[in-house]
Scaffold this motif. Sequence first.
Motif, PDB file in Angstrom:
ATOM      1  N   SER A 148     140.228  72.433  70.577  1.00  9.17           N
ATOM      2  CA  SER A 148     140.174  73.015  69.229  1.00  9.17           C
ATOM      3  C   SER A 148     139.410  72.099  68.285  1.00  9.17           C
ATOM      4  O   SER A 148     139.404  70.883  68.448  1.00  9.17           O
ATOM      5  CB  SER A 148     141.586  73.252  68.692  1.00  9.17           C
ATOM      6  OG  SER A 148     142.296  72.020  68.612  1.00  9.17           O
ATOM      7  N   VAL A 149     138.749  72.682  67.303  1.00  8.44           N
ATOM      8  CA  VAL A 149     138.014  71.917  66.295  1.00  8.44           C
ATOM      9  C   VAL A 149     138.444  72.389  64.913  1.00  8.44           C
ATOM     10  O   VAL A 149     138.721  73.563  64.702  1.00  8.44           O
ATOM     11  CB  VAL A 149     136.486  72.071  66.463  1.00  8.44           C
ATOM     12  CG1 VAL A 149     136.013  71.450  67.755  1.00  8.44           C
ATOM     13  CG2 VAL A 149     136.068  73.537  66.410  1.00  8.44           C
ATOM     14  N   ASP A 150     138.489  71.454  63.977  1.00  7.38           N
ATOM     15  CA  ASP A 150     138.900  71.797  62.616  1.00  7.38           C
ATOM     16  C   ASP A 150     138.118  70.980  61.603  1.00  7.38           C
ATOM     17  O   ASP A 150     138.660  70.528  60.597  1.00  7.38           O
ATOM     18  CB  ASP A 150     140.401  71.569  62.434  1.00  7.38           C
ATOM     19  CG  ASP A 150     140.812  70.129  62.748  1.00  7.38           C
ATOM     20  OD1 ASP A 150     139.952  69.356  63.204  1.00  7.38           O
ATOM     21  OD2 ASP A 150     141.982  69.790  62.533  1.00  7.38           O
ATOM     22  N   ALA A 156     129.870  74.801  64.005  1.00  6.34           N
ATOM     23  CA  ALA A 156     130.428  74.729  65.358  1.00  6.34           C
ATOM     24  C   ALA A 156     129.785  75.803  66.229  1.00  6.34           C
ATOM     25  O   ALA A 156     129.895  76.993  65.927  1.00  6.34           O
ATOM     26  CB  ALA A 156     131.943  74.913  65.318  1.00  6.34           C
ATOM     27  N   ARG A 157     129.139  75.379  67.289  1.00  7.84           N
ATOM     28  CA  ARG A 157     128.498  76.301  68.221  1.00  7.84           C
ATOM     29  C   ARG A 157     129.224  76.229  69.562  1.00  7.84           C
ATOM     30  O   ARG A 157     129.269  75.171  70.186  1.00  7.84           O
ATOM     31  CB  ARG A 157     127.024  75.925  68.378  1.00  7.84           C
ATOM     32  CG  ARG A 157     126.257  76.759  69.398  1.00  7.84           C
ATOM     33  CD  ARG A 157     124.800  76.363  69.383  1.00  7.84           C
ATOM     34  NE  ARG A 157     124.047  76.961  70.471  1.00  7.84           N
ATOM     35  CZ  ARG A 157     122.748  76.757  70.683  1.00  7.84           C
ATOM     36  NH1 ARG A 157     122.076  75.972  69.866  1.00  7.84           N
ATOM     37  NH2 ARG A 157     122.141  77.326  71.692  1.00  7.84           N
ATOM     38  N   PRO A 269     137.622  75.349  75.349  1.00 11.77           N
ATOM     39  CA  PRO A 269     136.268  75.600  74.853  1.00 11.77           C
ATOM     40  C   PRO A 269     135.497  74.300  74.634  1.00 11.77           C
ATOM     41  O   PRO A 269     136.081  73.270  74.285  1.00 11.77           O
ATOM     42  CB  PRO A 269     136.500  76.323  73.528  1.00 11.77           C
ATOM     43  CG  PRO A 269     137.855  75.874  73.091  1.00 11.77           C
ATOM     44  CD  PRO A 269     138.655  75.657  74.340  1.00 11.77           C
ATOM     45  N   VAL A 270     134.200  74.360  74.850  1.00 10.25           N
ATOM     46  CA  VAL A 270     133.307  73.237  74.587  1.00 10.25           C
ATOM     47  C   VAL A 270     132.478  73.589  73.354  1.00 10.25           C
ATOM     48  O   VAL A 270     131.838  74.649  73.315  1.00 10.25           O
ATOM     49  CB  VAL A 270     132.373  72.955  75.773  1.00 10.25           C
ATOM     50  CG1 VAL A 270     131.480  71.749  75.475  1.00 10.25           C
ATOM     51  CG2 VAL A 270     133.169  72.728  77.047  1.00 10.25           C
ATOM     52  N   TRP A 271     132.484  72.699  72.376  1.00  5.94           N
ATOM     53  CA  TRP A 271     131.783  72.946  71.116  1.00  5.94           C
ATOM     54  C   TRP A 271     130.687  71.916  70.894  1.00  5.94           C
ATOM     55  O   TRP A 271     130.853  70.735  71.221  1.00  5.94           O
ATOM     56  CB  TRP A 271     132.749  72.875  69.937  1.00  5.94           C
ATOM     57  CG  TRP A 271     133.892  73.816  69.988  1.00  5.94           C
ATOM     58  CD1 TRP A 271     135.128  73.598  70.531  1.00  5.94           C
ATOM     59  CD2 TRP A 271     133.924  75.157  69.479  1.00  5.94           C
ATOM     60  NE1 TRP A 271     135.928  74.699  70.397  1.00  5.94           N
ATOM     61  CE2 TRP A 271     135.220  75.677  69.755  1.00  5.94           C
ATOM     62  CE3 TRP A 271     132.998  75.967  68.814  1.00  5.94           C
ATOM     63  CZ2 TRP A 271     135.601  76.960  69.378  1.00  5.94           C
ATOM     64  CZ3 TRP A 271     133.385  77.241  68.448  1.00  5.94           C
ATOM     65  CH2 TRP A 271     134.662  77.723  68.734  1.00  5.94           C
ATOM     66  N   LEU A 272     129.598  72.367  70.319  1.00  7.24           N
ATOM     67  CA  LEU A 272     128.570  71.464  69.807  1.00  7.24           C
ATOM     68  C   LEU A 272     128.638  71.555  68.290  1.00  7.24           C
ATOM     69  O   LEU A 272     128.497  72.637  67.718  1.00  7.24           O
ATOM     70  CB  LEU A 272     127.183  71.866  70.310  1.00  7.24           C
ATOM     71  CG  LEU A 272     126.044  70.889  69.981  1.00  7.24           C
ATOM     72  CD1 LEU A 272     124.970  70.915  71.070  1.00  7.24           C
ATOM     73  CD2 LEU A 272     125.399  71.204  68.627  1.00  7.24           C
ATOM     74  N   LEU A 273     128.917  70.439  67.629  1.00  5.04           N
ATOM     75  CA  LEU A 273     129.085  70.391  66.179  1.00  5.04           C
ATOM     76  C   LEU A 273     127.956  69.613  65.535  1.00  5.04           C
ATOM     77  O   LEU A 273     127.534  68.580  66.051  1.00  5.04           O
ATOM     78  CB  LEU A 273     130.419  69.731  65.821  1.00  5.04           C
ATOM     79  CG  LEU A 273     131.692  70.303  66.465  1.00  5.04           C
ATOM     80  CD1 LEU A 273     132.897  69.470  66.057  1.00  5.04           C
ATOM     81  CD2 LEU A 273     131.896  71.742  66.069  1.00  5.04           C
ATOM     82  N   TYR A 274     127.472  70.105  64.411  1.00  3.35           N
ATOM     83  CA  TYR A 274     126.441  69.375  63.676  1.00  3.35           C
ATOM     84  C   TYR A 274     126.608  69.650  62.188  1.00  3.35           C
ATOM     85  O   TYR A 274     127.181  70.678  61.792  1.00  3.35           O
ATOM     86  CB  TYR A 274     125.037  69.744  64.155  1.00  3.35           C
ATOM     87  CG  TYR A 274     124.691  71.217  64.076  1.00  3.35           C
ATOM     88  CD1 TYR A 274     124.075  71.754  62.947  1.00  3.35           C
ATOM     89  CD2 TYR A 274     124.964  72.081  65.143  1.00  3.35           C
ATOM     90  CE1 TYR A 274     123.740  73.091  62.872  1.00  3.35           C
ATOM     91  CE2 TYR A 274     124.637  73.430  65.074  1.00  3.35           C
ATOM     92  CZ  TYR A 274     124.025  73.926  63.936  1.00  3.35           C
ATOM     93  OH  TYR A 274     123.700  75.256  63.868  1.00  3.35           O
ATOM     94  N   PRO A 275     126.117  68.760  61.329  1.00  3.39           N
ATOM     95  CA  PRO A 275     126.294  68.932  59.880  1.00  3.39           C
ATOM     96  C   PRO A 275     125.527  70.147  59.367  1.00  3.39           C
ATOM     97  O   PRO A 275     124.506  70.540  59.930  1.00  3.39           O
ATOM     98  CB  PRO A 275     125.710  67.633  59.292  1.00  3.39           C
ATOM     99  CG  PRO A 275     125.675  66.668  60.425  1.00  3.39           C
ATOM    100  CD  PRO A 275     125.465  67.487  61.666  1.00  3.39           C
TER     101      PRO A 275
END
Length: 303
Positions: A148-150, A156-157, A269-275
């Motif tokens: 999970s991402v928050d 978030a991709r 899930p695998v996420w790619l996060l960027y600003p």
Amino acid sequence: MQDKLQALQIFIRVAQLGSFTKAGASLGLSKTHVSNVVAQLEQHLGCRLLHRTTRSVRLTQDGQLCFDRSQLLLEEYQELENLFQLQAAQVSGVLRLDMSTGMARYVLMPGLTAFLQQYPNIQLELSSTDRKVDVVAEGFDCVIRVGSVDDDGLVARRLAELPMRNLASPAYIERYGMPHTLADLSQHRLVHYVSVLGQQNSVFEYTEHGQHKTLAMQGVVTVNNADAYNSACLAGLGIIQAPVIGSVAHLDSGALLDILPQYRCAPMPVWLLYPHRRHLSRRLQLFMQWFEQQLQQYLQECQ
């Protein structure tokens, strides 16, 4: 023009890291040079950009305005350069990334040589840790996270889902027996994984009739690192619940056994996060596309 752009880049890094020393180290420059460049920029603009104390560096009101506009300006300038970088070999610059050790070892590194041969002017700075980094403050272009991402303020991709396995070593099964039901787990041990030692111990997670459920289990080892987690299982210290990344080779060799397949937890899930940015640099776009392909190929091979 180039000197002013470089001055803005140095100022941005000082503001992100809150330190002339750290900014200099990250850019390969001396603290004195970084301090002088920022002072010259302040003189050129006719305003004070940073509050300086012996312990901290923070933005003034004018500095915050300059920081926000400078980031947009540099991103626009990078896009301008990219308009004329039609050939792959012309795409250049540094990519700062963060991902877990397992993701780097099994997905990134095997194909990285080919990627860098295709784009020889791209340089990578890689952080591999289970620690949750501050993407913006530490100047990362993107991070790969599992679960999970928050993170507010980040794009978030979703790249994929990692199938999960319940694993134990043959030596562990020989000592405690093969569990066949949830009731059997009362006689077994779980290797506990927590992000920070001292937190509440983890639980055995599983999906039943489409619902997420948990079961408390005893255990004698608690770790906060993926490598230690896998190593504890290999050493026969307990059961772990781990994604297929990193476990396939152990399953194929017989070093680990896949147990309780009817009680696996949901895929992670695998996420790619960027600003958030108005435009993404060409090098980041290329890396994102390439890494997603690498991950999908790896998961296909794991099936």
